[in-house]
Design an enzyme around this catalytic site. Structure first.
Site, short mmCIF file in Angstrom:
data_model
loop_
_atom_site.label_atom_id
_atom_site.label_comp_id
_atom_site.label_asym_id
_atom_site.label_seq_id
_atom_site.Cartn_x
_atom_site.Cartn_y
_atom_site.Cartn_z
CB SER A 297 -60.20 -57.18 -20.64
OG SER A 297 -61.12 -56.84 -19.62
CG ASP B 104 -59.94 -59.78 -17.93
OD1 ASP B 104 -59.28 -59.67 -18.97
OD2 ASP B 104 -60.27 -58.81 -17.23
#
Length: 504
Positions: free
Chosen positions: A185, A326
């Site tokens: 991320s 993510d």
């Protein structure tokens, strides 16, 4: 800016305040030295003795190394080094040995590590009449395989990303940034920047100056709710990615910097496995593509398809039937995979994950709040079990709109968020507004970067002793590879993508 006059004659409280308000490593270190002298910690460093390691064994090994180095006895040096080079020889790598003094551990341990590095250089530089090239290559490959290497793992954490900047900039300035870096991320975005520039290019304050291209004067909550005309979370993410402008594949980035960049991504489908993208597992995948996937927060922006450079040099879908999200959802800190792929056995963690920071404490140092730590672990475990049962219950009744959020929370609680050296965002520097990339002004960003630096400075002594030997082994192997194979096309030392096979 604080004065650089050495802080003599200050009280302990004044020295601690100077450390807490320091804006450079030099300022922090000067105050830390003074405080160690005042507290008696420097006397502790000068004495060999401690219950936490076998100081007699380390002293004997150190004296023998110094004798052989003085005699330039290359063959005996090689024999002694062949007995084993270990970061935790006789317990000298225990983190608790760095918890007594602010400026480092026992002087004996520092001297022993430096002596090993000097011995490795001496063996590498010895003439072929003493040690043949083949014997050198065989020894250094085995030594590197056995000793292992360090990795920096950068967690997810949205707009708290600038804390990572402070951590990375400090490690670069101190020549301690590991060649193995992973990011999920927000950490993936920092990793993408690290894949574009060499240490020389980054050293002059790159991560202090760099700012992501984000829209200003917008309410991040309104953006998330779709209440800002012409602006969406997806458009914000794409604008920031465009400003990074990374068009390299993992293989190209490796060849440019010599770094093993890793980016964690998670599957959008429920029963698929997460992946760690790098120059070994996915050499032709574009780093931008992996960064795009690792920054796609479920429920906020849509999952993405990966892209790779085809044989014709043009982008093409990679695993076209799969969508990715993510990476911090499934594997914020991919320690096991880094160990398997790169021989990593020492982990430096920069932790900013807002869902984990409230519960994370450094487990490697002397526990000061044992009951609190146990209670926190029990609460986290219970919450994870409850979320798992809730997800099963919701699925049974066909309630799907909240299921992804439950799965994310369960996955986050089930992960491990610490390593050997833990640089953790403190609660006083945490703001949910910053998580959503909301900053009042640039000073707030500068404060996050400085927080990353201040939390790294006390860890540098531990990182240095763990990294010096591995760095020297990598440097020597690069030189030996160049002797064996010559220079790679485009100049520069031939770099080793994986550890060579080792025979015992």
């Amino acid at each position: 800016m604080m004065s650089l006059i050495k802080p003599k004659g200050f009280s302990r409280q004044e020295l601690r305040q100077r450390m807490q308000s320091a804006t450079s490593y030099q300022q922090w270190h000067e105050a830390a030295i003074a405080l160690d002298n005042l507290s008696g910690a420097e006397n502790w460093r000068q004495s060999d003795a401690s219950e936490y390691y076998d100081y007699r064994d380390i002293r004997a090994r150190y004296e023998l190394l110094r004798t052989l180095l003085a005699e330039q006895n290359h063959e005996e040096l090689l024999y002694l080094l062949n007995e084993g080079i270990h970061g935790n020889m006789s317990g000298m790598g225990r983190p608790i040995l760095y918890d007594k003094a602010l400026t480092g551990t026992k002087r004996l341990i520092d001297n022993y590590v430096n002596a090993i590095v000097e011995a490795l250089k001496t063996v590498a530089d010895s003439s072929s009449s003493h040690i043949s090239l083949q014997d050198k290559v065989d020894f250094f490959r085995r030594a590197s395989h056995c000793y292992g290497r360090s990795a920096l793992m950068l967690s997810g954490g949205g707009g708290l990303i600038y804390f990572h900047h402070g951590v990375v900039q400090t490690l670069i300035e101190q020549d301690l940034l590991p060649n193995v870096v992973s990011g999920a991320s927000a950490g993936a975005w920092v990793s993408a920047l690290l894949s574009m520039y060499t240490n020389k290019e980054l050293k002059a304050g790159f991560f202090e100056r760099y700012r992501y291209d984000m829209p200003e004067h917008l309410n991040p909550v309104r953006v998330l709710a779709g209440m800002e005309p012409g602006v969406s979370p997806l458009s914000v993410k794409e604008r920031a990615m465009d400003s990074i402008n990374n068009s390299m594949t993992f293989q190209e980035a490796y060849e440019h910097t010599g770094r093993y960049i890793n980016i964690s991504i998670a599957p959008a489908e429920k029963h698929q496995n997460s992946r760690l993208m790098n120059a070994i597992t996915s050499p032709n995948v574009y780093i931008r593509s992996a960064m795009d996937a690792s920054g796609s927060v479920p429920g906020v922006v849509p999952p993405v398809t990966l892209y790779a450079k085809g044989a014709d040099g043009k982008p093409k879908p990679y695993l076209p039937s799969r969508k990715w999200v993510d990476g911090s959802v499934a594997e914020d800190l991919p320690a096991k995979r880094l160990s398997r792929l790169f021989g990593v056995n020492h982990y430096i963690v920069s932790m900013i994950n807002p869902l984990a920071v409230p519960f994370v404490e450094d487990p490697k140092l002397r526990p000061r709040r044992g009951l609190r730590s146990v209670a926190g672990a029990m609460i986290t475990g219970t919450a994870a079990d409850l979320l798992k049962e809730l997800e099963v219950y919701l699925s049974r009744f066909g309630v799907s709109f909240i299921s992804p959020a439950v799965l994310i929370a369960h996955s986050v609680l089930n992960q491990s968020y610490t390593g050997d050296v833990n640089i953790i965002l403190e609660k006083k520097d945490f703001s949910w507004r910053n998580v959503l990339f909301g900053y009042r002004n640039d000073q707030e960003i500068a404060n996050l970067i400085l927080a990353g630096k201040r939390n790294t400075w006390p860890k540098l002594a531990m990182i240095r002793n763990a990294a010096l030997v591995g760095q020297e082994l990598d440097r020597i192997l690069d030189l030996l590879d160049q002797r064996e194979f010559g220079q790679r096309r485009g100049g520069g030392a031939r770099r080793r993508l994986t550890l060579p096979p080792v025979s015992f």
